[in-house]
Write a protein that holds these residues in place. Structure first.
Motif, PDB file in Angstrom:
ATOM      1  N   ASN A   1       6.141  -5.698   0.556  1.00 49.53           N
ATOM      2  CA  ASN A   1       5.849  -5.199  -0.788  1.00 49.53           C
ATOM      3  C   ASN A   1       6.887  -5.583  -1.832  1.00 49.53           C
ATOM      4  OD1 ASN A   1       3.496  -3.956   0.143  1.00 49.53           O
ATOM      5  ND2 ASN A   1       4.577  -2.091   0.709  1.00 49.53           N
TER       6      ASN A   1
ATOM      7  N   ASN B   1       0.773  -4.708   0.289  1.00 48.36           N
ATOM      8  CA  ASN B   1       0.106  -5.489  -0.753  1.00 48.36           C
ATOM      9  C   ASN B   1      -0.405  -6.800  -0.168  1.00 48.36           C
ATOM     10  OD1 ASN B   1       0.826  -3.560  -2.711  1.00 48.36           O
ATOM     11  ND2 ASN B   1       2.806  -4.565  -3.059  1.00 48.36           N
ATOM     12  N   TYR B   2      -1.325  -7.428  -0.879  1.00 49.43           N
ATOM     13  CA  TYR B   2      -1.799  -8.795  -0.628  1.00 49.43           C
ATOM     14  C   TYR B   2      -2.742  -8.918   0.568  1.00 49.43           C
ATOM     15  CZ  TYR B   2       2.108  -9.363  -3.765  1.00 49.43           C
ATOM     16  OH  TYR B   2       2.955  -9.208  -4.814  1.00 49.43           O
TER      17      TYR B   2
END
Length: 349
Positions: free
Chosen positions: A126, A166-167
């Motif tokens: 993150n 994230n992602y």
């Protein structure tokens, strides 16, 4: 269904894997450009002899060596286990260079035909923009511990909150403790949960010849999927594309649809079963059959990268002017001058 297992290195040199329970074991193989775990092959063979799933990882020294150097070292030492094990990049060093990690993953994939995973802590995932790695389809193994109190026999009652990253829309594995204890061994072990069954593990490992022989729960017959019209290596023209293969079709303006300056390129990977299965130019974007336009007037040529090639050399041989290497980067959606043997490049007249 989930699988439970451990990851080990030379710190567990005294571990006899025949004496403990696990579904999989991920063994440290290499580090940097010259280190080999002295227990690597012994432990790897113990895993296979026990009929369990194997993984191998490389510890990155990205502040000292290039991604290609370290990828080549890992591949050379693990050749006997390619397509028998999940391959992993262990990312822990203080220098966090996302492009370095992406190059290592891509090099291993190009040379082995197997897409490796990347291992990181939740905080590192993150803290940096890993979208290029996630969008290229490399699986995530994430570490997050609630505390360092012992957890016994894969009991996750006290594992704490699951990681939030994230992602990546999901992570393949969670390392939930470094203080795991298993019957048959007195030391601490890293314990992990893999969110999939035996067949899913085999897909990550690139195993194709023994899936039918693995014990697994019956699964319903898959829903027939439409046959894809295009294949890897084709040069295509398209009207729109997406930043991930799983993006919903028709999401603009606030979704994942993108409008690149270049609306043509080479299909360099295919992710079947996703909304946008075709990867263009090693990561420029993803498209689907509906995006592709027919174009019978295609004067462009294709060049397959060979060992030792550079963009400078290719521009000189194909265009007669080595300083035009930036044109090749533009035509192929490249953000840097890193190329790989077997990569297909478009050369315009």
């Amino acid at each position: 269904m989930s699988l439970y297992g451990i990851d080990i290195s030379s710190w567990q040199s005294d571990l006899d894997l025949s004496q403990i329970a696990f579904d999989f074991a991920i063994v440290k193989a290499t580090e940097g450009i010259d280190y080999i775990n002295p227990c690597f092959k012994e432990h790897a063979q113990q895993v296979l002899n026990k009929g369990k799933k194997l993984g191998l990882y490389h510890f990155a020294n990205n502040s000292q060596y290039t991604a290609r150097q370290e990828a080549e070292h890992f591949i050379n030492k693990c050749r006997d286990y390619i397509r028998k094990s999940v391959l992993v990049l262990d990312w822990e060093e203080a220098v966090h260079d996302v492009q370095w990690a992406l190059e290592w993953l891509q090099t291993v994939e190009w040379e082995t035909g197997v897409k490796p995973m990347i291992y990181m802590s939740e905080s590192v995932v993150n803290a940096y923009d890993w979208s290029s790695v996630a969008n290229a389809g490399y699986g995530l193994w994430v570490a997050k511990y609630r505390d360092y109190n012992p957890d016994y026999n894969y009991d996750m009652t006290n594992a704490g909150a699951e990681p939030e990253v994230n992602y990546w829309p999901f992570y393949a594995m969670w390392q939930f403790t470094s203080s795991g204890r298993l019957e048959g061994y007195s030391g601490d072990l890293d314990c992990n949960v893999f969110y999939g069954d035996l067949a899913a593990w085999d897909k990550y490992a690139g195993i194709t010849d023994n899936v039918a022989n693995q014990p697994a729960e019956p699964t319903p017959a898959p829903t027939p999927q439409p046959t894809l019209k295009h294949k890897i290596g084709e040069y295509v023209y398209f009207g729109s594309c997406y930043i991930s293969s799983t993006a919903k079709i028709g999401w603009p303006p606030n979704g994942e649809a993108v409008v690149p300056e270049i609306k043509e390129g080479t299909i360099t990977a295919i992710y079947e079963g996703t909304n946008n299965p075709y990867l263009i130019n090693d990561g420029m974007c993803f498209i689907n059959d509906g995006d592709i336009r027919e174009n019978t007037e295609n004067p462009d040529r294709q060049y397959v990268v060979e060992v030792g090639d550079t963009l400078w050399d290719i521009a000189g041989s194909q265009l007669g002017d080595p300083t035009r290497y930036q044109d090749i980067m533009l035509w192929n959606g490249l953000t840097n001058d890193v190329i790989y043997p077997g990569q297909v490049l478009i050369i315009k007249e």
